[in-house]
Design a protein around this motif. Structure first.
Motif, mmCIF file in Angstrom:
data_model
loop_
_atom_site.group_PDB
_atom_site.id
_atom_site.type_symbol
_atom_site.label_atom_id
_atom_site.label_comp_id
_atom_site.label_asym_id
_atom_site.label_seq_id
_atom_site.Cartn_x
_atom_site.Cartn_y
_atom_site.Cartn_z
ATOM 1 N N PRO A 85 35.968 46.343 78.568
ATOM 2 C CA PRO A 85 35.156 46.363 77.350
ATOM 3 C C PRO A 85 33.735 46.884 77.606
ATOM 4 O O PRO A 85 33.214 47.677 76.824
ATOM 5 C CB PRO A 85 35.153 44.907 76.899
ATOM 6 C CG PRO A 85 36.446 44.362 77.408
ATOM 7 C CD PRO A 85 36.640 45.041 78.749
ATOM 8 N N LEU A 86 33.124 46.462 78.720
ATOM 9 C CA LEU A 86 31.774 46.932 79.023
ATOM 10 C C LEU A 86 31.755 48.428 79.294
ATOM 11 O O LEU A 86 30.854 49.135 78.838
ATOM 12 C CB LEU A 86 31.184 46.167 80.209
ATOM 13 C CG LEU A 86 29.707 46.454 80.497
ATOM 14 C CD1 LEU A 86 28.822 46.070 79.310
ATOM 15 C CD2 LEU A 86 29.253 45.729 81.750
ATOM 16 N N ALA A 87 32.747 48.940 79.999
ATOM 17 C CA ALA A 87 32.808 50.383 80.263
ATOM 18 C C ALA A 87 33.003 51.169 78.973
ATOM 19 O O ALA A 87 32.407 52.241 78.793
ATOM 20 C CB ALA A 87 33.921 50.699 81.257
ATOM 21 N N THR A 100 31.111 54.699 68.020
ATOM 22 C CA THR A 100 32.444 54.128 67.797
ATOM 23 C C THR A 100 33.546 55.110 68.193
ATOM 24 O O THR A 100 34.579 54.695 68.716
ATOM 25 C CB THR A 100 32.620 53.655 66.349
ATOM 26 O OG1 THR A 100 32.388 54.735 65.445
ATOM 27 C CG2 THR A 100 31.667 52.505 66.029
ATOM 28 N N ALA A 101 33.323 56.405 67.989
ATOM 29 C CA ALA A 101 34.314 57.397 68.414
ATOM 30 C C ALA A 101 34.451 57.400 69.933
ATOM 31 O O ALA A 101 35.563 57.516 70.463
ATOM 32 C CB ALA A 101 33.935 58.790 67.905
ATOM 33 N N ALA A 102 33.334 57.264 70.644
ATOM 34 C CA ALA A 102 33.393 57.253 72.109
ATOM 35 C C ALA A 102 34.057 55.982 72.627
ATOM 36 O O ALA A 102 34.792 56.031 73.622
ATOM 37 C CB ALA A 102 31.993 57.417 72.695
ATOM 38 N N VAL A 103 33.828 54.856 71.971
ATOM 39 C CA VAL A 103 34.522 53.619 72.367
ATOM 40 C C VAL A 103 36.021 53.805 72.162
ATOM 41 O O VAL A 103 36.830 53.470 73.035
ATOM 42 C CB VAL A 103 34.000 52.396 71.583
ATOM 43 C CG1 VAL A 103 34.896 51.187 71.782
ATOM 44 C CG2 VAL A 103 32.567 52.073 71.990
ATOM 45 N N GLY A 128 30.297 54.465 74.776
ATOM 46 C CA GLY A 128 29.856 54.638 73.387
ATOM 47 C C GLY A 128 28.359 54.800 73.267
ATOM 48 O O GLY A 128 27.864 55.690 72.567
ATOM 49 N N VAL A 129 27.623 53.953 73.966
ATOM 50 C CA VAL A 129 26.163 54.020 73.894
ATOM 51 C C VAL A 129 25.655 55.305 74.538
ATOM 52 O O VAL A 129 24.787 55.995 73.985
ATOM 53 C CB VAL A 129 25.524 52.760 74.524
ATOM 54 C CG1 VAL A 129 24.007 52.886 74.585
ATOM 55 C CG2 VAL A 129 25.920 51.510 73.735
ATOM 56 N N LEU A 160 30.250 48.416 66.930
ATOM 57 C CA LEU A 160 30.780 48.465 68.294
ATOM 58 C C LEU A 160 31.782 47.341 68.527
ATOM 59 O O LEU A 160 32.834 47.550 69.134
ATOM 60 C CB LEU A 160 29.645 48.370 69.316
ATOM 61 C CG LEU A 160 28.811 49.615 69.542
ATOM 62 C CD1 LEU A 160 27.644 49.306 70.474
ATOM 63 C CD2 LEU A 160 29.659 50.742 70.105
ATOM 64 N N ALA A 161 31.466 46.144 68.033
ATOM 65 C CA ALA A 161 32.384 45.009 68.184
ATOM 66 C C ALA A 161 33.712 45.299 67.488
ATOM 67 O O ALA A 161 34.787 45.015 68.027
ATOM 68 C CB ALA A 161 31.749 43.739 67.634
ATOM 69 N N GLU A 162 33.642 45.889 66.298
ATOM 70 C CA GLU A 162 34.867 46.236 65.578
ATOM 71 C C GLU A 162 35.675 47.271 66.351
ATOM 72 O O GLU A 162 36.903 47.194 66.412
ATOM 73 C CB GLU A 162 34.536 46.745 64.177
ATOM 74 C CG GLU A 162 35.759 47.087 63.349
ATOM 75 C CD GLU A 162 36.722 45.919 63.168
ATOM 76 O OE1 GLU A 162 37.946 46.170 63.132
ATOM 77 O OE2 GLU A 162 36.269 44.768 63.070
ATOM 78 N N SER A 163 34.998 48.213 66.973
ATOM 79 C CA SER A 163 35.689 49.216 67.789
ATOM 80 C C SER A 163 36.388 48.570 68.972
ATOM 81 O O SER A 163 37.497 48.971 69.344
ATOM 82 C CB SER A 163 34.702 50.269 68.293
ATOM 83 O OG SER A 163 34.182 51.010 67.232
#
Length: 188
Positions: free
Chosen positions: A79-81, A67-70, A86-87, A129-132
């Motif tokens: 959004p995909l990038a 989430t920090a990376a997102v 994040g992943v 991730l969705a929340e981010s």
């Protein structure tokens, strides 16, 4: 001299993993784990809520890193990038840990309740991730769809990483996201 032995959590985790591998998850008790680590059950419960947590305690760290990376992705990132960043950011968490990850996965694969817990952990990561993404202004359903795709890529890359000897997980994650983009662009 400190009151508690140093690295109690690590000793408990190492003892638990060894005993799960030797005896099986169901046949290993918290008392067994604590005894092997040279600690008390009370100390075990200071570090883990139950013996399953030995296998799943790293989930919160993965969530924080992802989430920090997102959140840190460039403002113009798709959004995909952002999810790919994040992943991929969890790669260092797995460096040098393939043997332990293989052992953990083999324990989970032999126990239906642990498989369910693993699925729930991944679902929780997807929700985070969705929340981010929503915090970045990405609307639904895109935020949830892209987050779920990110978790699917993570799962596939993790499985391949466990089965391989050469690839590092971050390289696999990047390759799998690239393949996903190619498939999406091909119109399949």
């Amino acid at each position: 001299m400190s009151r508690w032995p140093s690295n109690s959590r690590g000793r408990l985790a190492q003892a638990a993993m060894g005993m799960f591998a030797e005896r099986g998850f169901d046949q290993t008790t918290v008392a067994d784990i604590a005894a092997r680590a040279g600690l008390t059950e009370r100390t075990f419960f200071r570090h883990f809520s139950d013996k399953r947590e030995v296998l799943f305690h790293g989930g919160s760290h993965l969530e924080e890193v992802m989430t920090a990376a997102v959140a840190a992705a460039p403002p113009d990132a798709t959004p995909l990038a952002a999810v790919a960043a994040g992943v991929a950011a969890v790669g260092p968490a797995f460096e040098g840990g393939r043997t332990g990850s293989r052992l953990r996965q083999s324990i989970i694969e032999t126990h239906p309740d642990l498989q369910e817990r693993e699925a729930a952990k991944l679902c929780h990561l997807g929700l985070a991730l969705a929340e981010s993404l929503r915090a970045r202004g990405v609307a639904e359903p895109v935020a949830s769809l892209v987050a779920d795709v990110g978790i699917a890529v993570f799962r596939a890359a993790f499985a391949q990483w466990l089965a391989s000897e050469d690839d590092d997980i971050r390289t696999l994650i990047d390759q799998y996201f690239d393949e996903l983009v190619k498939v999406a662009q091909s119109g399949l």
